[in-house]
Write a protein that holds these residues in place. Sequence first.
Motif, PDB file in Angstrom:
ATOM      1  N   GLN A   6       0.800  -1.381   0.063  1.00 63.30           N
ATOM      2  CA  GLN A   6      -0.133   0.000   0.098  1.00 63.30           C
ATOM      3  C   GLN A   6       0.821   1.334   0.000  1.00 63.30           C
ATOM      4  O   GLN A   6       0.640   2.201  -0.552  1.00 63.30           O
ATOM      5  CB  GLN A   6      -1.066  -0.062   1.277  1.00 63.30           C
ATOM      6  CG  GLN A   6      -2.157  -0.970   1.032  1.00 63.30           C
ATOM      7  CD  GLN A   6      -2.878  -1.043   2.354  1.00 63.30           C
ATOM      8  OE1 GLN A   6      -2.398  -0.630   3.334  1.00 63.30           O
ATOM      9  NE2 GLN A   6      -4.337  -1.488   1.927  1.00 63.30           N
ATOM     10  N   ALA A   7       1.914   1.326   0.797  1.00 60.91           N
ATOM     11  CA  ALA A   7       2.717   2.363   0.731  1.00 60.91           C
ATOM     12  C   ALA A   7       3.382   2.750  -0.603  1.00 60.91           C
ATOM     13  O   ALA A   7       3.375   3.942  -1.052  1.00 60.91           O
ATOM     14  CB  ALA A   7       3.908   2.231   1.696  1.00 60.91           C
ATOM     15  N   ILE A   8       4.091   1.789  -1.209  1.00 60.82           N
ATOM     16  CA  ILE A   8       4.632   1.685  -2.640  1.00 60.82           C
ATOM     17  C   ILE A   8       3.461   2.162  -3.644  1.00 60.82           C
ATOM     18  O   ILE A   8       3.822   3.275  -4.471  1.00 60.82           O
ATOM     19  CB  ILE A   8       5.368   0.431  -2.868  1.00 60.82           C
ATOM     20  CG1 ILE A   8       6.395   0.250  -2.198  1.00 60.82           C
ATOM     21  CG2 ILE A   8       5.814   0.734  -4.387  1.00 60.82           C
ATOM     22  CD1 ILE A   8       7.300  -1.383  -2.293  1.00 60.82           C
ATOM     23  N   HIS A   9       2.463   1.788  -3.510  1.00 60.15           N
ATOM     24  CA  HIS A   9       1.292   2.048  -4.596  1.00 60.15           C
ATOM     25  C   HIS A   9       0.915   3.452  -4.245  1.00 60.15           C
ATOM     26  O   HIS A   9       0.695   4.350  -5.337  1.00 60.15           O
ATOM     27  CB  HIS A   9       0.073   1.197  -4.273  1.00 60.15           C
ATOM     28  CG  HIS A   9      -0.869   1.473  -5.256  1.00 60.15           C
ATOM     29  ND1 HIS A   9      -0.789   1.003  -6.500  1.00 60.15           N
ATOM     30  CD2 HIS A   9      -2.134   1.857  -4.902  1.00 60.15           C
ATOM     31  CE1 HIS A   9      -2.071   1.247  -7.236  1.00 60.15           C
ATOM     32  NE2 HIS A   9      -2.910   1.812  -6.197  1.00 60.15           N
ATOM     33  N   THR A  10       0.848   4.048  -3.113  1.00 54.76           N
ATOM     34  CA  THR A  10       0.223   5.333  -2.730  1.00 54.76           C
ATOM     35  C   THR A  10       1.561   6.378  -3.256  1.00 54.76           C
ATOM     36  O   THR A  10       1.234   7.377  -3.653  1.00 54.76           O
ATOM     37  CB  THR A  10      -0.172   5.523  -1.406  1.00 54.76           C
ATOM     38  OG1 THR A  10       0.931   5.225  -0.273  1.00 54.76           O
ATOM     39  CG2 THR A  10      -1.363   5.065  -1.177  1.00 54.76           C
ATOM     40  N   SER A  12       3.509   6.037  -5.253  1.00 54.44           N
ATOM     41  CA  SER A  12       3.697   6.148  -6.922  1.00 54.44           C
ATOM     42  C   SER A  12       2.378   6.867  -7.689  1.00 54.44           C
ATOM     43  O   SER A  12       2.280   6.882  -8.717  1.00 54.44           O
ATOM     44  CB  SER A  12       3.846   4.572  -7.495  1.00 54.44           C
ATOM     45  OG  SER A  12       2.385   4.058  -7.360  1.00 54.44           O
ATOM     46  N   GLY A  13       1.487   7.396  -6.687  1.00 51.68           N
ATOM     47  CA  GLY A  13       0.384   7.901  -7.112  1.00 51.68           C
ATOM     48  C   GLY A  13      -0.636   6.964  -7.766  1.00 51.68           C
ATOM     49  O   GLY A  13      -1.724   7.431  -8.475  1.00 51.68           O
ATOM     50  N   GLY A  14      -0.734   5.781  -7.347  1.00 52.26           N
ATOM     51  CA  GLY A  14      -1.592   4.936  -7.729  1.00 52.26           C
ATOM     52  C   GLY A  14      -1.147   4.105  -9.179  1.00 52.26           C
ATOM     53  O   GLY A  14      -1.888   3.574  -9.790  1.00 52.26           O
ATOM     54  N   ALA A  15      -0.064   4.542  -9.634  1.00 51.51           N
ATOM     55  CA  ALA A  15       0.272   4.077 -10.898  1.00 51.51           C
ATOM     56  C   ALA A  15       0.860   2.455 -11.040  1.00 51.51           C
ATOM     57  O   ALA A  15       1.106   2.186 -11.902  1.00 51.51           O
ATOM     58  CB  ALA A  15       1.408   5.026 -11.707  1.00 51.51           C
ATOM     59  N   TYR A  16       1.749   2.185 -10.103  1.00 49.61           N
ATOM     60  CA  TYR A  16       2.347   1.125  -9.911  1.00 49.61           C
ATOM     61  C   TYR A  16       1.407  -0.091  -9.881  1.00 49.61           C
ATOM     62  O   TYR A  16       0.579  -0.226  -9.048  1.00 49.61           O
ATOM     63  CB  TYR A  16       3.400   0.926  -9.061  1.00 49.61           C
ATOM     64  CG  TYR A  16       4.668   1.821  -9.155  1.00 49.61           C
ATOM     65  CD1 TYR A  16       4.799   2.728 -10.217  1.00 49.61           C
ATOM     66  CD2 TYR A  16       5.863   1.776  -8.163  1.00 49.61           C
ATOM     67  CE1 TYR A  16       5.913   3.353 -10.251  1.00 49.61           C
ATOM     68  CE2 TYR A  16       6.932   2.348  -8.532  1.00 49.61           C
ATOM     69  CZ  TYR A  16       7.087   3.205  -9.632  1.00 49.61           C
ATOM     70  OH  TYR A  16       8.370   3.992  -9.659  1.00 49.61           O
ATOM     71  N   GLY A  17       1.617  -1.277 -10.683  1.00 45.59           N
ATOM     72  CA  GLY A  17       1.239  -2.460 -10.630  1.00 45.59           C
ATOM     73  C   GLY A  17       2.075  -3.515  -9.729  1.00 45.59           C
ATOM     74  O   GLY A  17       3.123  -3.034  -9.195  1.00 45.59           O
ATOM     75  N   ALA A  18       1.713  -4.861  -9.949  1.00 45.23           N
ATOM     76  CA  ALA A  18       2.188  -5.925  -9.348  1.00 45.23           C
ATOM     77  C   ALA A  18       3.578  -6.048  -9.585  1.00 45.23           C
ATOM     78  O   ALA A  18       4.600  -6.128  -8.910  1.00 45.23           O
ATOM     79  CB  ALA A  18       1.535  -7.317  -9.261  1.00 45.23           C
ATOM     80  N   LEU A  19       4.079  -5.895 -10.725  1.00 45.75           N
ATOM     81  CA  LEU A  19       5.337  -5.931 -11.153  1.00 45.75           C
ATOM     82  C   LEU A  19       6.547  -4.970 -10.800  1.00 45.75           C
ATOM     83  O   LEU A  19       7.453  -5.161 -10.151  1.00 45.75           O
ATOM     84  CB  LEU A  19       5.553  -5.958 -12.674  1.00 45.75           C
ATOM     85  CG  LEU A  19       6.759  -6.439 -13.270  1.00 45.75           C
ATOM     86  CD1 LEU A  19       7.374  -7.603 -12.942  1.00 45.75           C
ATOM     87  CD2 LEU A  19       7.117  -6.336 -15.008  1.00 45.75           C
ATOM     88  N   ALA A  47      -5.087  -1.426  -7.432  1.00 47.60           N
ATOM     89  CA  ALA A  47      -5.043  -1.631  -8.891  1.00 47.60           C
ATOM     90  C   ALA A  47      -3.926  -0.504  -9.553  1.00 47.60           C
ATOM     91  O   ALA A  47      -4.292   0.593  -8.988  1.00 47.60           O
ATOM     92  CB  ALA A  47      -6.060  -1.900  -9.787  1.00 47.60           C
ATOM     93  N   GLY A  48      -3.229  -0.883 -10.337  1.00 46.93           N
ATOM     94  CA  GLY A  48      -2.297   0.017 -11.050  1.00 46.93           C
ATOM     95  C   GLY A  48      -2.999   0.915 -11.941  1.00 46.93           C
ATOM     96  O   GLY A  48      -4.126   0.067 -12.619  1.00 46.93           O
ATOM     97  N   THR A  49      -2.591   1.869 -12.637  1.00 45.68           N
ATOM     98  CA  THR A  49      -3.216   2.580 -13.521  1.00 45.68           C
ATOM     99  C   THR A  49      -2.116   2.778 -14.806  1.00 45.68           C
ATOM    100  O   THR A  49      -1.227   2.959 -14.324  1.00 45.68           O
ATOM    101  CB  THR A  49      -3.966   3.917 -13.155  1.00 45.68           C
ATOM    102  OG1 THR A  49      -2.911   4.755 -12.643  1.00 45.68           O
ATOM    103  CG2 THR A  49      -4.983   3.734 -12.226  1.00 45.68           C
ATOM    104  N   THR A  50      -2.796   2.989 -15.807  1.00 44.34           N
ATOM    105  CA  THR A  50      -1.858   3.562 -17.037  1.00 44.34           C
ATOM    106  C   THR A  50      -2.006   4.625 -17.323  1.00 44.34           C
ATOM    107  O   THR A  50      -2.821   5.588 -17.233  1.00 44.34           O
ATOM    108  CB  THR A  50      -2.509   2.827 -18.363  1.00 44.34           C
ATOM    109  OG1 THR A  50      -2.708   1.380 -18.237  1.00 44.34           O
ATOM    110  CG2 THR A  50      -1.631   3.043 -19.552  1.00 44.34           C
TER     111      THR A  50
END
Length: 52
Positions: A6-10, A12-19, A47-50
């Motif tokens: 969750q920390a990494i995802h936030t 990144s601004g919600g952009a990063y996916g699992a990889l 979920a990551g976004t494009t």
Amino acid sequence: MVHRIQAIHTDSGGAYGALRITRKIRDQGHVVNRKRVARIMREREIAGTTRR
């Protein structure tokens, strides 16, 4: 593990996916599989976004 994802995802601004999240966690020195990260993300509805 969930808090790290969750920390990494936030961060990144919600952009990063699992990889990308898996790569970041590995860079921090932890052993983790991409499939585990993807499963945790699905369970928590992360979920990551494009970016375009």
